[in-house]
Enzyme design. Structure first.
Site, mmCIF file in Angstrom:
data_model
loop_
_atom_site.group_PDB
_atom_site.id
_atom_site.type_symbol
_atom_site.label_atom_id
_atom_site.label_comp_id
_atom_site.label_asym_id
_atom_site.label_seq_id
_atom_site.Cartn_x
_atom_site.Cartn_y
_atom_site.Cartn_z
ATOM 1 N N ALA A 66 0.865 -1.175 0.000
ATOM 2 C CA ALA A 66 0.000 0.000 0.000
ATOM 3 C C ALA A 66 0.901 1.224 0.000
ATOM 4 C CB ALA A 66 -0.890 -0.010 1.240
ATOM 5 N N GLU A 113 -0.221 -9.356 -0.685
ATOM 6 C CA GLU A 113 -1.648 -9.641 -0.472
ATOM 7 C C GLU A 113 -2.424 -9.614 -1.784
ATOM 8 O OE1 GLU A 113 -1.651 -6.505 2.525
ATOM 9 O OE2 GLU A 113 -2.592 -7.911 3.901
HETATM 10 N N1 CAA Z 1 4.601 3.288 -0.320
HETATM 11 C C1 CAA Z 1 5.011 4.473 -0.821
HETATM 12 N N2 CAA Z 1 6.181 4.626 -1.434
HETATM 13 C C2 CAA Z 1 6.986 3.562 -1.563
HETATM 14 C C3 CAA Z 1 6.623 2.297 -1.063
HETATM 15 C C4 CAA Z 1 5.357 2.173 -0.415
HETATM 16 N N3 CAA Z 1 4.905 1.019 0.055
HETATM 17 N N4 CAA Z 1 7.627 1.420 -1.310
HETATM 18 C C5 CAA Z 1 8.580 2.106 -1.971
HETATM 19 N N5 CAA Z 1 8.200 3.394 -2.123
HETATM 20 C C6 CAA Z 1 8.947 4.478 -2.754
HETATM 21 C C7 CAA Z 1 10.092 4.931 -1.884
HETATM 22 O O1 CAA Z 1 9.630 5.831 -0.903
HETATM 23 C C8 CAA Z 1 11.002 5.590 -2.910
HETATM 24 O O2 CAA Z 1 10.473 6.857 -3.218
HETATM 25 P P1 CAA Z 1 11.473 8.166 -3.273
HETATM 26 O O3 CAA Z 1 12.371 7.863 -4.426
HETATM 27 O O4 CAA Z 1 10.532 9.296 -3.505
HETATM 28 O O5 CAA Z 1 12.205 8.190 -1.973
HETATM 29 C C9 CAA Z 1 10.811 4.696 -4.123
HETATM 30 O O6 CAA Z 1 9.571 4.009 -3.931
HETATM 31 C C10 CAA Z 1 11.912 3.673 -4.284
HETATM 32 O O7 CAA Z 1 12.007 2.947 -3.063
HETATM 33 P P2 CAA Z 1 13.387 2.784 -2.249
HETATM 34 O O8 CAA Z 1 14.287 3.927 -2.505
HETATM 35 O O9 CAA Z 1 13.025 2.486 -0.830
HETATM 36 O O10 CAA Z 1 13.966 1.479 -2.983
HETATM 37 P P3 CAA Z 1 14.942 0.377 -2.380
HETATM 38 O O11 CAA Z 1 15.340 -0.462 -3.534
HETATM 39 O O12 CAA Z 1 16.015 1.039 -1.550
HETATM 40 O O13 CAA Z 1 14.044 -0.473 -1.345
HETATM 41 C C11 CAA Z 1 12.058 -1.683 -0.643
HETATM 42 C C12 CAA Z 1 12.986 -1.251 -1.812
HETATM 43 C C13 CAA Z 1 12.804 -2.627 0.289
HETATM 44 C C14 CAA Z 1 10.886 -2.386 -1.287
HETATM 45 C C15 CAA Z 1 11.614 -0.429 0.127
HETATM 46 O O14 CAA Z 1 11.120 0.530 -0.790
HETATM 47 C C16 CAA Z 1 10.531 -0.701 1.143
HETATM 48 O O15 CAA Z 1 10.800 -1.206 2.198
HETATM 49 N N6 CAA Z 1 9.248 -0.298 0.819
HETATM 50 C C17 CAA Z 1 8.142 -0.406 1.737
HETATM 51 C C18 CAA Z 1 7.651 -1.825 1.881
HETATM 52 C C19 CAA Z 1 6.502 -1.906 2.880
HETATM 53 O O16 CAA Z 1 6.668 -1.612 4.049
HETATM 54 N N7 CAA Z 1 5.324 -2.307 2.403
HETATM 55 C C20 CAA Z 1 4.155 -2.456 3.235
HETATM 56 C C21 CAA Z 1 3.268 -1.256 3.072
HETATM 57 S S1 CAA Z 1 1.926 -1.242 4.238
HETATM 58 C C22 CAA Z 1 0.714 -2.195 3.531
HETATM 59 O O17 CAA Z 1 0.872 -2.728 2.459
HETATM 60 C C23 CAA Z 1 -0.573 -2.286 4.301
HETATM 61 C C24 CAA Z 1 -1.503 -3.349 3.836
HETATM 62 O O18 CAA Z 1 -1.427 -4.503 4.216
HETATM 63 C C25 CAA Z 1 -2.611 -2.990 2.939
#
Ligand code: CAA
Length: 259
Positions: A66, A113
């Site tokens: 999300a 999911e």
């Molecule tokens: N939401 C919003 N933005 C996101 C995102 C997310 N879930 N995942 C990645 N992005 C964005 C980052 O903020 C970044 O944006 P900026 O360039 O503006 O900073 C861009 O995408 C690239 O991401 P990273 O620089 O972080 O890339 P990376 O290769 O270093 O890392 C990753 C990749 C490990 C996937 C990391 O992005 C990450 O941990 N993302 C979040 C994963 C997460 O926590 N997901 C769960 C979300 S909550 C949910 O889903 C609730 C539910 O059950 C419905």
């Protein structure tokens, strides 16, 4: 196909392909993306020329979850009243035609999911699955606590949900989260070939088959078996069931009427 900003759609024969396409956010599932996804699913569902769908992302990310930036200021009132997952996302689990997830790269949180809402998952060898919500101080909200244990059992699901760690494609195949793993370069060819095979069957047959398997996760064994039995009987009303059995007896290929 024309007007989408966060997804791309394409047809290949009787297969409808939906590609999540928000590369700057690793396909994070923002409201606009999910709205477009719903429109694309409705369009393929209504299109008589489509017999199976494929949902995919990029080589780097199926979806990183999300959209955290969109969620972070929301209050309890907001999420309760909007109920955005029920209203938007669950459409993926409600389409009646078969839908295959083709996952490369990250399938995290809502991404994992959403893949699990599809009928089955084909993974590229670089796929990474996880439910990292716990690291954000929350829990999975799009079925992770419910569908993940049904795919992989309690122990692995608890491990994933409580630690927030990722699993790679090999572990995902071992535990049954994905049906198979293929080299990244072959992911779409394999997924489309699989979807074409499904789309080449009688559509009412694949639709009731999907519905029957899904009953296994909604009810008791005896009720599920009863549902299956009645549905099996009902397939004898399909023109294509007569055709399929006649074709077998006559040693020829069936000519499905309803595809
Ligand atoms: N939401 C919003 N933005 C996101 C995102 C997310 N879930 N995942 C990645 N992005 C964005 C980052 O903020 C970044 O944006 P900026 O360039 O503006 O900073 C861009 O995408 C690239 O991401 P990273 O620089 O972080 O890339 P990376 O290769 O270093 O890392 C990753 C990749 C490990 C996937 C990391 O992005 C990450 O941990 N993302 C979040 C994963 C997460 O926590 N997901 C769960 C979300 S909550 C949910 O889903 C609730 C539910 O059950 C419905």
């Amino acid at each position: 196909t024309a007007a989408y900003e966060n997804i791309q759609t394409e047809t290949r024969g009787r297969v409808g392909i939906i590609r999540l396409n928000r590369p700057k956010a690793l396909n994070a599932l923002c409201a606009d993306l999910v709205r477009e996804l719903g429109q694309a699913l409705d369009a393929f569902e209504a299109d008589a020329n489509i017999g199976c769908m494929v949902l995919t992302g990029s080589d780097k990310a199926f979806a990183a979850g999300a959209d955290i930036k969109e969620m972070k200021e929301k209050t309890y009132q907001d999420v309760f009243l909007q109920d955005f997952i029920t209203v938007g996302w669950e459409k993926v689990s409600q389409v009646r035609k078969p839908i295959v997830a083709a996952v490369a790269g990250y399938a995290l949180g809502g991404g994992c999911e959403m893949a699990m809402m599809c009928d089955f998952i084909i993974a590229a060898d670089n796929a990474k699955f996880g439910q990292p919500e716990i690291t954000l101080g929350t829990i999975p909200g799009a079925g992770g606590t419910q569908r993940l244990p049904r795919y992989v059992g309690k122990s692995k699901a608890m491990d994933m949900v409580l630690t927030g760690r990722m699993m790679d494609a090999a572990e995902a195949e071992r535990c049954g989260l994905v049906s198979r793993v293929v080299p990244l370069a072959q992911l779409m060819d394999d997924a489309i070939a699989t979807a074409e095979k499904i789309a080449g069957m009688s559509l009412p047959a694949t639709m009731v088959a999907k519905e029957a398997v899904n009953r296994a996760f909604e009810t008791t064994l005896s009720e599920g078996v009863r549902f299956e039995r009645r549905t099996f009987h009902a397939t004898f009303a399909f023109d294509d069931r007569s055709e399929g059995m006649a074709a077998f007896a006559e040693k020829r290929k069936p000519g499905w009427k309803h595809r």
